[in-house]
Design a protein around this motif. Sequence first.
Motif, PDB file in Angstrom:
ATOM      1  N   GLU A  37     -57.690  -4.046 -66.870  1.00 22.08           N
ATOM      2  CA  GLU A  37     -58.992  -4.449 -66.356  1.00 22.08           C
ATOM      3  C   GLU A  37     -59.908  -4.871 -67.516  1.00 22.08           C
ATOM      4  OE1 GLU A  37     -60.086  -1.949 -62.731  1.00 22.08           O
ATOM      5  OE2 GLU A  37     -61.706  -1.550 -64.155  1.00 22.08           O
ATOM      6  N   LEU A  38     -59.883  -4.076 -68.577  1.00 21.85           N
ATOM      7  CA  LEU A  38     -60.715  -4.394 -69.745  1.00 21.85           C
ATOM      8  C   LEU A  38     -60.237  -5.683 -70.424  1.00 21.85           C
ATOM      9  CD1 LEU A  38     -61.272  -0.856 -71.333  1.00 21.85           C
ATOM     10  CD2 LEU A  38     -62.781  -2.131 -69.819  1.00 21.85           C
ATOM     11  N   ALA A  39     -58.919  -5.882 -70.413  1.00 22.36           N
ATOM     12  CA  ALA A  39     -58.363  -7.102 -71.012  1.00 22.36           C
ATOM     13  C   ALA A  39     -58.852  -8.327 -70.238  1.00 22.36           C
ATOM     14  CB  ALA A  39     -56.834  -7.040 -71.000  1.00 22.36           C
ATOM     15  N   MET A  40     -58.879  -8.209 -68.920  1.00 24.64           N
ATOM     16  CA  MET A  40     -59.380  -9.310 -68.081  1.00 24.64           C
ATOM     17  C   MET A  40     -60.847  -9.575 -68.428  1.00 24.64           C
ATOM     18  SD  MET A  40     -56.958 -10.229 -65.893  1.00 24.64           S
ATOM     19  CE  MET A  40     -55.886  -9.778 -64.543  1.00 24.64           C
ATOM     20  N   LYS A  41     -61.559  -8.487 -68.648  1.00 21.12           N
ATOM     21  CA  LYS A  41     -62.974  -8.601 -68.994  1.00 21.12           C
ATOM     22  C   LYS A  41     -63.125  -9.327 -70.351  1.00 21.12           C
ATOM     23  CE  LYS A  41     -66.586  -5.217 -68.882  1.00 21.12           C
ATOM     24  NZ  LYS A  41     -66.820  -3.760 -68.759  1.00 21.12           N
ATOM     25  N   ALA A  42     -62.183  -9.072 -71.242  1.00 22.09           N
ATOM     26  CA  ALA A  42     -62.233  -9.729 -72.549  1.00 22.09           C
ATOM     27  C   ALA A  42     -61.851 -11.199 -72.437  1.00 22.09           C
ATOM     28  CB  ALA A  42     -61.312  -9.020 -73.528  1.00 22.09           C
ATOM     29  N   GLY A  43     -61.137 -11.544 -71.373  1.00 22.94           N
ATOM     30  CA  GLY A  43     -60.793 -12.955 -71.191  1.00 22.94           C
ATOM     31  C   GLY A  43     -59.383 -13.226 -70.702  1.00 22.94           C
ATOM     32  N   PRO A  53     -55.660 -18.855 -83.633  1.00 15.31           N
ATOM     33  CA  PRO A  53     -57.091 -18.983 -83.929  1.00 15.31           C
ATOM     34  C   PRO A  53     -57.987 -19.008 -82.687  1.00 15.31           C
ATOM     35  CG  PRO A  53     -55.830 -20.520 -85.270  1.00 15.31           C
ATOM     36  CD  PRO A  53     -54.855 -19.849 -84.364  1.00 15.31           C
ATOM     37  N   LYS A  54     -57.535 -19.717 -81.648  1.00 11.67           N
ATOM     38  CA  LYS A  54     -58.410 -19.839 -80.477  1.00 11.67           C
ATOM     39  C   LYS A  54     -58.493 -18.535 -79.674  1.00 11.67           C
ATOM     40  CE  LYS A  54     -54.772 -21.659 -77.596  1.00 11.67           C
ATOM     41  NZ  LYS A  54     -54.145 -22.614 -76.789  1.00 11.67           N
ATOM     42  N   ALA A  55     -57.595 -17.582 -79.972  1.00 11.87           N
ATOM     43  CA  ALA A  55     -57.606 -16.322 -79.222  1.00 11.87           C
ATOM     44  C   ALA A  55     -58.299 -15.188 -79.990  1.00 11.87           C
ATOM     45  CB  ALA A  55     -56.175 -15.918 -78.869  1.00 11.87           C
ATOM     46  N   VAL A  56     -58.835 -15.514 -81.181  1.00 10.08           N
ATOM     47  CA  VAL A  56     -59.418 -14.470 -82.035  1.00 10.08           C
ATOM     48  C   VAL A  56     -60.597 -13.769 -81.351  1.00 10.08           C
ATOM     49  CG1 VAL A  56     -60.709 -14.037 -84.179  1.00 10.08           C
ATOM     50  CG2 VAL A  56     -58.617 -15.401 -84.232  1.00 10.08           C
ATOM     51  N   ASP A  57     -61.568 -14.554 -80.865  1.00 12.34           N
ATOM     52  CA  ASP A  57     -62.771 -13.952 -80.268  1.00 12.34           C
ATOM     53  C   ASP A  57     -62.424 -13.028 -79.108  1.00 12.34           C
ATOM     54  OD1 ASP A  57     -64.227 -15.258 -82.107  1.00 12.34           O
ATOM     55  OD2 ASP A  57     -64.914 -16.868 -80.770  1.00 12.34           O
ATOM     56  N   MET A  58     -61.542 -13.539 -78.249  1.00  6.03           N
ATOM     57  CA  MET A  58     -61.114 -12.779 -77.083  1.00  6.03           C
ATOM     58  C   MET A  58     -60.493 -11.434 -77.493  1.00  6.03           C
ATOM     59  SD  MET A  58     -58.792 -14.588 -74.227  1.00  6.03           S
ATOM     60  CE  MET A  58     -57.160 -14.406 -74.909  1.00  6.03           C
TER      61      MET A  58
END
Lengths: 646, 202
Positions: B137-143, B179-184
């Motif tokens: 659930e938290l992972a979904m929240k992260a993106g 790189p594009k997944a860093v923020d998430m």
Amino acid sequence: MAKVTDMVLWDKPGEKVLLLGNQAIARGALEANIAVYAAYPGTPSSELTDTMAVVAKRAGVYMEYSTNEKVAFETALAAAWSGLRAMTAMKHVGLNVAADTFLSSVGMGVEGGFVIMVADDPSMWSSQNEQDTRVYAKFANVPVLEPSDPHEAKEMTKYAFELSEKFKHFVILRTTTRTSHARGDVILGELPEEIKQAKRKFGKFNKDPSRFVDVPSNARRFHPIVLEKIEKIREELNACPFNWIEGDENAKVGIIAPGLSYAYVKEALHWLGVENVKILKLGTPFPVPYGLLEKFMDGLEKVLIVEELEPVVEEQVKTWAYDRGLRIPIHGKDLVPRVYEMTTRRAVTAIAKFLGLETPLNYEKLDEKYKKALEIVPPRPPSLCPACPHRNSFFAIKKATHSKGIYPSDIGCYTLGLLPPLNAVDTTVAMGGSIGIAHGLEIAQHGSLSEEQRKKEKKIVVATIGDSTFYHTGLPALANAIYNRSNVLVVVLDNLVTAMTGDQPNPSTGQTPHGMGKRIPIEDVAKAMGADFVAVVDPYDIKATYETIKKALEVEGVSVVVSRQVCALYRIGQMRKRGEKWPIYYVDEEACTGCRLCVNAYGCPAIFWDEEKKQARVEPTMCWGCGGCAQICPFGAFKPVEEGEE
Amino acid sequence: MKEYNIVITGVGGQGVLTAANILGWAALHAGHKVRMGEVHGMSQRFGSVVSYVRFGEEVYGSMVPEGKGDVILAFEPVEALRYINYLKEGGMVVVNTKPIVPVQVSMGKARYPELEEIKRIVEEDFKGKWIGFNAEELAMKAGHVVTTNTVLIGALTQVPEFPLDAEHVREVIRLSVPPKAVDMNMKAFDLGIEAAKKILGL
């Protein structure tokens, strides 16, 4: 973070990197200036070959995925005859495939260093049997080096080439799952100039029929030469840097620890807090160097040999002791199990018993409560992936044969078709075995009938075999079945890669790591061999697959149906890399009648049963969008989500 | 610290190996000796998987011995129980409470246990401590669901006496994801830290 494959090529001597045992061996081969590498993948050896595939071109090494281990062995051996350093790798059962060449050519020796990496799989995590390669080595009189950790694996690889060249003899580098698939810190060494400059090395074969032709008159000369060589090597290994004596030199008790068992023994002694023992760390379980053994045994009153699987070291030590008239207790397989892999628990238990100590943990109590805990844990065996084309092929085969056929299968992911609900695998023996077994089963079931009657019998035996396995050892069996007028259906599950071991290419893929392969379509081979019916189907079209199989079953003789669809795991991996989406399916609650056909006969891991609603449910994060569920549901309850996303 | 033993369990495809690798590199960068063990090949395909990460001054084999695990990091509740024999007394079980129901259960041939039952066995029979939350659930929240392992690693860094610095681990994740997944992933890592802190009352 740099890619591991790049690290394997780093020109940074002294740098510490975290490598998988298999990757460390690849680095060792490069540090040893290897020229030719050929192998067929097999768990747990595969990553060595995969690493070589990625670095070969940049290191000037010739590398190939061969069609089977025997062929790979021959490719590398011939290079070693030509004075080059060459290597082949395989899993333990792969050596069985290469055994004919291996045992026949050992007497001829080599010119350049020749290293055979064999990865054993104690406890059979991904294998059809548990065999100890050290026994083979003893049989063939070839020395075995066995590392105890990834760094040592790299160092030993270099040493193996040197040893092989010095004695012009084969050398086996034996690992187990826990070395090949262990990661550990590895310190990089120097790379030779030729590797750094990607300079291809060429050899020269000097003809010598008296050496390279194994007619009996020559072979008769070889055997005594091999026996002489192995004893010389036994001498040499007294000074092998991977064999040593450590611990309390005045101790009255000793422990011999070959290969990876050394790590477990060290851990166990540490845990037990025992210090007054002498340890013989053996990197060469065969041949055991007697000089070092004599030094080790001096003053000891009893000895324990902690080794995994067969008592290879134990037998050598006991024979040596008997011949010397040494009468001290030598323990081994009486305290250490002969089956399954070594663990710290096993080492601790054996050593505690040997020394008359308590184990540091009450295992009986632990086992008791663990057993109780497991009572509520449901089984979770591996399964065919969501969208796996094999599931559809099996589903169609079962339907076309009304689940009444006999289904010999082969080695690959598709062996998982044995599990419920598919139950579509009745036998699996060895690579390529499905077709041979199918033929034999057909003879046995209908063999007592006259040929006339037999022809009238319907086909009931349906063999399944993968594309890589077909080219590995399926070919001779298919030729045999066709030649002997068998009456079987062979379904080649062609997913265009060697999926189980990590998507390596094969003749059905056509592409090689270097791009210049030539594709060999399976149907062309079947036609050329004279199969009585040949067809190609797409298993994602279940109805068409079913109908073709039905037709193939009607044809007298050997039918070959090539069921072709790219491996789902491979396809999804590629799509993820490209950022592509695929359709996700869901269950229309209005349409689902709760008949359970999807869970009870199809068994996609993305389909779950909702106990409250008494309906099927698709887990969106697991659906890979093949649409097979939509095809098999009699009520049209599975539908794609409009805006499909990952 | 002599040795620290982490057992990572889950279902094939959940990212167990990736998580192990991240922890292994973080430990190597922190100057420890590292040993990791894993199983490849057929056994990975949606079956039960286990991976070991060991580091410290003195580590030997690549497998954590039974009864010696400091932490079990479980990506799925029953998978925590399947390897509970590795937990030492007083050890910690960090678990994603979102179940993945095995096919045998869907077919009606086996039962999936209640979460409370699993927790009770861990706490009472094995004297373990429990940090359970829905990481998916938290992972979904992260993106994205694929960051579930990052959420769990974040939570792991909050285990009392965990020897690796959370920021150190975060850096390895930053370097190892695209790189594009860093923020998430950074967000996922923080959510994991928060979740664990809340449960531990920190």
